[in-house]
Design an enzyme around this catalytic site. Structure first.
Site, PDB file in Angstrom:
ATOM      1  N   ASP A 134      41.091  46.475  40.058  1.00  0.00           N
ATOM      2  CA  ASP A 134      40.230  45.511  40.765  1.00  0.00           C
ATOM      3  C   ASP A 134      40.118  46.000  42.275  1.00  0.00           C
ATOM      4  O   ASP A 134      41.217  46.769  42.608  1.00  0.00           O
ATOM      5  CB  ASP A 134      40.626  44.077  40.432  1.00  0.00           C
ATOM      6  CG  ASP A 134      42.077  44.033  40.097  1.00  0.00           C
ATOM      7  OD1 ASP A 134      42.803  45.136  40.720  1.00  0.00           O
ATOM      8  OD2 ASP A 134      42.691  42.953  39.394  1.00  0.00           O
ATOM      9  N   CYS A 185      47.276  39.928  45.839  1.00  0.00           N
ATOM     10  CA  CYS A 185      47.393  39.897  44.732  1.00  0.00           C
ATOM     11  C   CYS A 185      47.639  41.411  44.230  1.00  0.00           C
ATOM     12  O   CYS A 185      47.544  41.795  43.018  1.00  0.00           O
ATOM     13  CB  CYS A 185      46.265  39.405  43.807  1.00  0.00           C
ATOM     14  SG  CYS A 185      46.711  39.068  42.143  1.00  0.00           S
ATOM     15  N   HIS A 201      45.739  44.134  44.750  1.00  0.00           N
ATOM     16  CA  HIS A 201      44.592  45.165  44.410  1.00  0.00           C
ATOM     17  C   HIS A 201      44.496  46.175  45.277  1.00  0.00           C
ATOM     18  O   HIS A 201      44.234  47.084  44.853  1.00  0.00           O
ATOM     19  CB  HIS A 201      43.477  44.320  44.360  1.00  0.00           C
ATOM     20  CG  HIS A 201      43.373  43.070  43.392  1.00  0.00           C
ATOM     21  ND1 HIS A 201      42.299  42.353  43.203  1.00  0.00           N
ATOM     22  CD2 HIS A 201      44.560  42.461  42.677  1.00  0.00           C
ATOM     23  CE1 HIS A 201      42.472  41.303  42.448  1.00  0.00           C
ATOM     24  NE2 HIS A 201      43.898  41.313  42.064  1.00  0.00           N
ATOM     25  N   GLU A 211      39.188  37.979  41.194  1.00  0.00           N
ATOM     26  CA  GLU A 211      39.882  36.788  41.415  1.00  0.00           C
ATOM     27  C   GLU A 211      38.834  35.354  41.360  1.00  0.00           C
ATOM     28  O   GLU A 211      39.166  34.254  41.399  1.00  0.00           O
ATOM     29  CB  GLU A 211      40.563  36.870  42.950  1.00  0.00           C
ATOM     30  CG  GLU A 211      41.553  37.656  43.218  1.00  0.00           C
ATOM     31  CD  GLU A 211      42.829  37.190  42.606  1.00  0.00           C
ATOM     32  OE1 GLU A 211      42.934  36.140  41.943  1.00  0.00           O
ATOM     33  OE2 GLU A 211      43.700  38.021  42.701  1.00  0.00           O
ATOM     34  N   HIS A 246      48.615  45.612  36.447  1.00  0.00           N
ATOM     35  CA  HIS A 246      48.799  44.570  37.613  1.00  0.00           C
ATOM     36  C   HIS A 246      50.283  44.643  38.185  1.00  0.00           C
ATOM     37  O   HIS A 246      51.247  44.763  37.341  1.00  0.00           O
ATOM     38  CB  HIS A 246      48.489  43.168  37.045  1.00  0.00           C
ATOM     39  CG  HIS A 246      48.130  42.321  37.940  1.00  0.00           C
ATOM     40  ND1 HIS A 246      49.031  41.994  39.093  1.00  0.00           N
ATOM     41  CD2 HIS A 246      46.937  41.829  38.384  1.00  0.00           C
ATOM     42  CE1 HIS A 246      48.415  41.120  39.883  1.00  0.00           C
ATOM     43  NE2 HIS A 246      46.962  41.056  39.489  1.00  0.00           N
ATOM     44  N   HIS A 268      49.862  35.895  45.134  1.00  0.00           N
ATOM     45  CA  HIS A 268      49.074  34.982  46.012  1.00  0.00           C
ATOM     46  C   HIS A 268      49.957  34.241  47.201  1.00  0.00           C
ATOM     47  O   HIS A 268      49.340  33.324  47.736  1.00  0.00           O
ATOM     48  CB  HIS A 268      48.536  33.754  44.941  1.00  0.00           C
ATOM     49  CG  HIS A 268      47.409  34.357  43.809  1.00  0.00           C
ATOM     50  ND1 HIS A 268      46.665  33.443  43.215  1.00  0.00           N
ATOM     51  CD2 HIS A 268      47.194  35.656  43.563  1.00  0.00           C
ATOM     52  CE1 HIS A 268      45.874  34.222  42.430  1.00  0.00           C
ATOM     53  NE2 HIS A 268      46.368  35.468  42.592  1.00  0.00           N
TER      54      HIS A 268
HETATM   55  C1  LIG Z   1      46.442  37.977  38.459  1.00  0.00           C
HETATM   56  C2  LIG Z   1      45.941  36.823  38.735  1.00  0.00           C
HETATM   57  O1  LIG Z   1      46.445  36.273  39.721  1.00  0.00           O
HETATM   58  N1  LIG Z   1      44.519  36.468  38.415  1.00  0.00           N
HETATM   59  C3  LIG Z   1      43.952  35.482  38.736  1.00  0.00           C
HETATM   60  C4  LIG Z   1      42.692  35.195  38.186  1.00  0.00           C
HETATM   61  C5  LIG Z   1      41.767  33.841  38.578  1.00  0.00           C
HETATM   62  C6  LIG Z   1      41.011  33.352  37.658  1.00  0.00           C
HETATM   63  C7  LIG Z   1      39.996  32.236  37.955  1.00  0.00           C
HETATM   64  N2  LIG Z   1      39.112  32.474  39.020  1.00  0.00           N
HETATM   65  C8  LIG Z   1      40.785  31.062  38.110  1.00  0.00           C
HETATM   66  O2  LIG Z   1      41.123  30.555  39.180  1.00  0.00           O
HETATM   67  O3  LIG Z   1      41.171  30.517  37.076  1.00  0.00           O
HETATM   68  C9  LIG Z   1      44.963  34.236  38.597  1.00  0.00           C
HETATM   69  O4  LIG Z   1      44.782  33.028  39.234  1.00  0.00           O
HETATM   70  O5  LIG Z   1      45.740  34.237  37.743  1.00  0.00           O
END
Ligand SMILES: CC(=O)N[C@@H](CCC[C@H](N)C(=O)O)C(=O)O
Length: 377
Positions: free
Chosen positions: A71, A96, A98, A130, A156, A350
């Site tokens: 990603d 995150c 990437h 994301e 990841h 995050h």
């Molecule tokens: C690995 C990671 O942190 N992915 C994000 C993916 C977000 C998915 C979607 N937009 C949401 O907010 O549910 C995560 O927050 O887990």
């Protein structure tokens, strides 16, 4: 004398400085394209779609295709690492990892651009993991049709694991997600005259508290689920009652059935708030392409066996996590696996101070060169 910086760590630092939100990764796309087009082109074919890049390394025989996905998007986070190569984009950060994912993918592509295998290898540089399910968008647009991998793999970064540790499991590794947007409309007014207004901070706060009881009262505790509201915006100043409030969040579940149940309960709670606070609640629940990430048995077992045998890898059997990943959508279409790569950061994914240990980059490239070489021969 100072030792020279590993070229893929240098690339990671360049990319770290220019994080961009999903579907707006224009500088990132340009950086990746500059690098990819400067590689030996003899075995390479390239497709660009929006900000995505798909590169095929043609195999000698090409009886099958192995896919590697990274990603490329960042997050709306204001970086606080204090690193000399910190983000130059206000309120955007590769929080995150990437940037690490991309530099590993470029390391692998560099190697395979000069080491042709028997089978094809497809590298997908995918936007909007994301926020907008870039993997689903490009799959549904038919972008992968001609080169759809027979097996797909992705990693990841995982701050909780040490460098050298790699973790995964057969079956569900990550949850499916469903985003929540809720807008509350009532009546604003003077702070001193609450009886003449309809306060949406009070109404929205009730909604926040009530939907948490879905987890404690409606979800089977053995199965588990998550509701998180990440934003709550309302009001203009301390002495005005707010007639509007907006929330956004995410539901995380391990099965589609549980997602349906939770969405239904969120709708019922929103309806109840409308009744009891005499307001309007505009609710949008969207599943997009964030299916649970389900690692297929044969491919994941082979990956785990490979990692267990590799002298530089300490394989960790990982539990299911409530993180989401739109790679789940691609794994719903074709077999494969996702796994965690240890990067040992005291601050998690995050977080504004998330700072992966960069030694993980050359290590991952070395291990994955061997894994993908095995896969394409
Ligand atoms: C690995 C990671 O942190 N992915 C994000 C993916 C977000 C998915 C979607 N937009 C949401 O907010 O549910 C995560 O927050 O887990």
């Amino acid at each position: 004398m100072m030792s020279e910086l590993n070229p893929f760590i240098k690339i990671r630092r360049d990319l770290h400085q220019i994080p961009e939100i999903g579907l707006l990764e224009f500088k990132t796309h340009a950086y990746l394209m500059d690098y990819i087009t400067a590689l030996p082109q003899e075995y390479l074919e390239i497709i660009e779609w929006e900000t995505a890049i798909i590169v095929r390394v043609r195999g000698k025989v090409g009886a099958k295709t192995i896919g590697w996905r990274t990603d490329i998007d960042g997050l709306p986070v204001s970086e606080e690492t204090g690193l000399p190569f910190k983000s130059i984009h206000p309120n955007q950060m590769h929080a995150c990892g990437h940037d690490v994912h991309m530099s590993i993918a470029l390391g692998l592509l560099t190697y395979f651009s000069e080491h042709q295998g028997q089978n094809h290898l497809v590298f997908l540089f995918q936007p909007a993991e994301e926020n907008a399910s870039g993997g689903k968008l490009l799959y549904d647009a038919g972008v992968l049709d001609a080169w759809m991998p027979d097996e797909f793999y992705a990693l990841h970064v995982q701050p909780n694991l040490k460098v050298g540790q790699i973790g995964t499991k057969v079956g569900t590794l990550f949850a499916g997600t469903c985003t929540i947007q809720a807008k509350f409309s009532g009546k604003s007014g003077h702070a001193a005259y609450p009886h003449e207004a309809n306060d949406m901070i009070v109404a929205a706060s009730q909604f926040v508290n009530q939907i948490q009881t879905i987890i404690s009262r409606n979800v089977d505790p053995i199965e588990g689920a998550v509701i998180t509201l990440g934003t709550f915006h309302a009001g203009t100043t301390g002495n005005i009652i707010s007639g509007e409030a907006s929330l956004t969040g995410t539901i995380r579940t391990l099965t589609p059935e549980m997602s349906r149940l939770m969405q239904e309960r969120v709708r019922q709670v929103a309806h109840g708030i409308e009744q009891s606070y005499q307001c309007q609640v505009e609710l949008i629940l969207e599943q997009g392409g964030y299916y649970p990430v389900v690692n297929t048995e044969k491919e994941t077992t082979a990956l785990i066996d490979f990692m267990k045998d590799h002298s530089k890898v300490d394989f960790i059997s990982s539990p299911t996590a409530m993180t989401g990943e739109d790679f789940g959508y691609l794994l719903d279409k074709t077999p494969g696996a996702m796994f965690w790569l240890g990067v040992d950061s005291p601050y998690g994914l995050h977080h504004s101070m998330m700072s992966p240990k960069e030694e993980a980059i050359p290590l991952a490239i070395e291990v994955l060169e061997a894994f993908l070489t095995m896969k394409i021969n």
